[in-house]
Design a protein around this motif. Sequence first.
Motif, PDB file in Angstrom:
ATOM      1  N   ASP A  47      -1.134   6.384   5.556  1.00 51.49           N
ATOM      2  CA  ASP A  47      -0.589   5.030   5.678  1.00 51.49           C
ATOM      3  C   ASP A  47      -1.435   4.220   6.651  1.00 51.49           C
ATOM      4  O   ASP A  47      -1.825   4.731   7.708  1.00 51.49           O
ATOM      5  CB  ASP A  47       0.866   5.082   6.175  1.00 51.49           C
ATOM      6  N   GLY A  49      -4.534   3.280   6.646  1.00 56.03           N
ATOM      7  CA  GLY A  49      -5.879   3.755   6.943  1.00 56.03           C
ATOM      8  C   GLY A  49      -5.926   4.981   7.826  1.00 56.03           C
ATOM      9  O   GLY A  49      -6.974   5.296   8.398  1.00 56.03           O
ATOM     10  N   GLN A  65      -8.761   7.575   8.107  1.00 52.88           N
ATOM     11  CA  GLN A  65      -8.968   7.862   6.693  1.00 52.88           C
ATOM     12  C   GLN A  65     -10.433   7.711   6.307  1.00 52.88           C
ATOM     13  O   GLN A  65     -10.937   8.425   5.433  1.00 52.88           O
ATOM     14  CB  GLN A  65      -8.089   6.933   5.851  1.00 52.88           C
ATOM     15  N   ARG A  80      -0.159   6.601  -3.913  1.00 54.50           N
ATOM     16  CA  ARG A  80      -0.307   5.219  -4.391  1.00 54.50           C
ATOM     17  C   ARG A  80      -1.725   4.765  -4.093  1.00 54.50           C
ATOM     18  O   ARG A  80      -2.164   4.785  -2.945  1.00 54.50           O
ATOM     19  CB  ARG A  80       0.704   4.296  -3.725  1.00 54.50           C
ATOM     20  N   LEU A  81      -2.430   4.376  -5.155  1.00 57.35           N
ATOM     21  CA  LEU A  81      -3.806   3.928  -4.993  1.00 57.35           C
ATOM     22  C   LEU A  81      -3.853   2.448  -4.615  1.00 57.35           C
ATOM     23  O   LEU A  81      -2.849   1.736  -4.717  1.00 57.35           O
ATOM     24  CB  LEU A  81      -4.585   4.165  -6.286  1.00 57.35           C
ATOM     25  N   ALA A  82      -5.012   1.995  -4.178  1.00 55.87           N
ATOM     26  CA  ALA A  82      -5.176   0.601  -3.776  1.00 55.87           C
ATOM     27  C   ALA A  82      -4.922  -0.344  -4.946  1.00 55.87           C
ATOM     28  O   ALA A  82      -4.542  -1.498  -4.745  1.00 55.87           O
ATOM     29  CB  ALA A  82      -6.574   0.388  -3.208  1.00 55.87           C
ATOM     30  N   THR A  83      -5.107   0.138  -6.164  1.00 57.88           N
ATOM     31  CA  THR A  83      -4.870  -0.690  -7.357  1.00 57.88           C
ATOM     32  C   THR A  83      -3.389  -0.841  -7.669  1.00 57.88           C
ATOM     33  O   THR A  83      -3.015  -1.647  -8.512  1.00 57.88           O
ATOM     34  CB  THR A  83      -5.564  -0.064  -8.561  1.00 57.88           C
ATOM     35  N   GLU A 112     -10.904   7.087   0.035  1.00 60.31           N
ATOM     36  CA  GLU A 112     -10.773   5.704   0.506  1.00 60.31           C
ATOM     37  C   GLU A 112     -10.004   4.821  -0.475  1.00 60.31           C
ATOM     38  O   GLU A 112      -9.562   3.725  -0.124  1.00 60.31           O
ATOM     39  CB  GLU A 112     -12.153   5.090   0.779  1.00 60.31           C
ATOM     40  N   LYS A 113      -9.828   5.286  -1.722  1.00 68.22           N
ATOM     41  CA  LYS A 113      -9.072   4.522  -2.710  1.00 68.22           C
ATOM     42  C   LYS A 113      -7.563   4.740  -2.583  1.00 68.22           C
ATOM     43  O   LYS A 113      -6.781   4.048  -3.242  1.00 68.22           O
ATOM     44  CB  LYS A 113      -9.515   4.921  -4.132  1.00 68.22           C
ATOM     45  N   ALA A 115      -4.093   4.293  -0.992  1.00 75.60           N
ATOM     46  CA  ALA A 115      -3.418   3.341  -0.094  1.00 75.60           C
ATOM     47  C   ALA A 115      -2.340   4.031   0.726  1.00 75.60           C
ATOM     48  O   ALA A 115      -2.155   3.719   1.902  1.00 75.60           O
ATOM     49  CB  ALA A 115      -2.811   2.196  -0.899  1.00 75.60           C
ATOM     50  N   GLN A 126       5.038   1.629   2.898  1.00 69.67           N
ATOM     51  CA  GLN A 126       5.014   0.168   2.844  1.00 69.67           C
ATOM     52  C   GLN A 126       6.431  -0.380   2.741  1.00 69.67           C
ATOM     53  O   GLN A 126       6.771  -1.384   3.376  1.00 69.67           O
ATOM     54  CB  GLN A 126       4.178  -0.304   1.652  1.00 69.67           C
TER      55      GLN A 126
END
Length: 356
Positions: A47, A49, A65, A80-83, A112-113, A115, A126
């Motif tokens: 979470d 980073g 991260q 959960r990915l950044a997308t 790094e992808k 989230a 989140q």
Amino acid sequence: FPIMNTRKLIPTVLAIIGVATMATVASADIVETKNGARIVGKVTKIDGGKVYVTTDYAGDLTIKQSEVTGMTTDAPVVVRLATGTTLQGTVSADNGAIKITGDDGQLTTRVEKVAATWAPGGEDPQVTAMKKELASKERHWAYEVAVDVKGKSGNSEELSTAASFRATLKTAEDTLQFYTGYDRQVSNGTKSADQFRAGIDYANNFAGALSWYVRDEGGFDRIKDINLYNTAAAGFGYDMIKEEKHTLTTRGGLSFRYEGYTNPTHEALKSMGLDFGLNHEWEFTNAKLVDRISYVPTFEDFSNFRLTHESFLELPMANPAWKLRIGISNDYNSKPGPGVEELDTGYFTRLVLNWK
């Protein structure tokens, strides 16, 4: 014969220990970093980073991260990915990438992808953060009542009473306060204190440490020959210290000050002026220190000003709703009416009841 059996038993024991050790490592999560380190433990979440890992040998660890190259989990996690794509499954390192394997298929991506991650059945970090932010913005009233009564008889007769009330509506963004108080003291049949005040104070933190405020206070002080006074002010504040249990806020703005006197020879004061203030609160483990200072000079004559000050130490009692407040207050009027002292100083010990 016993010696021979022991010799045969040693390899067996070592083998069992080795298998148990391998099983323990196999059942643990592994985080690989750029410098070649392998952290073995339990990945609780990713979470903001950061990768949060709990280990048996070093407690809770937080790893950037951006420094992580690979990760393996022994149990399924929700990723959960950044997308915005969300997938539940086990994670394994795959030549500088990670592979997520679940019932819905397999997906290969890079650390790094990612989230966020969390345990199945848990809550997206989140969403948790959003709930906390909403909770901090919810408005809840907090109240306090303070009372003290002091008397004396014998060579002299004295009775003094004081009561105050404060209601505070506070969020992370703003603070609204209503307050009132009355002090009365009679010594040998003569009143030595007869003062009432009531006010409202609103502050809005619009940009970090910066805030704007409006306030208004009115009342009377018959010992000082003031049958009505009112001070209205507005301006800006700056939080020099803004921590959960320690705040220091300075204020500066414009004011309008009115004082009407019982003595007809003393002309009423009506003047615009400046408004300066300082509010300080410091909460310790078993005590709370509060300082409030207000300085209001007039434009017509800067030597004509009113300075008020209050400092007190608040100590908890057996019932947490009750506090013992010990303090000092000063009220200085640079140009009082005829026969009236410029400075009034009071010392007090009060019982305070807080509730929400």
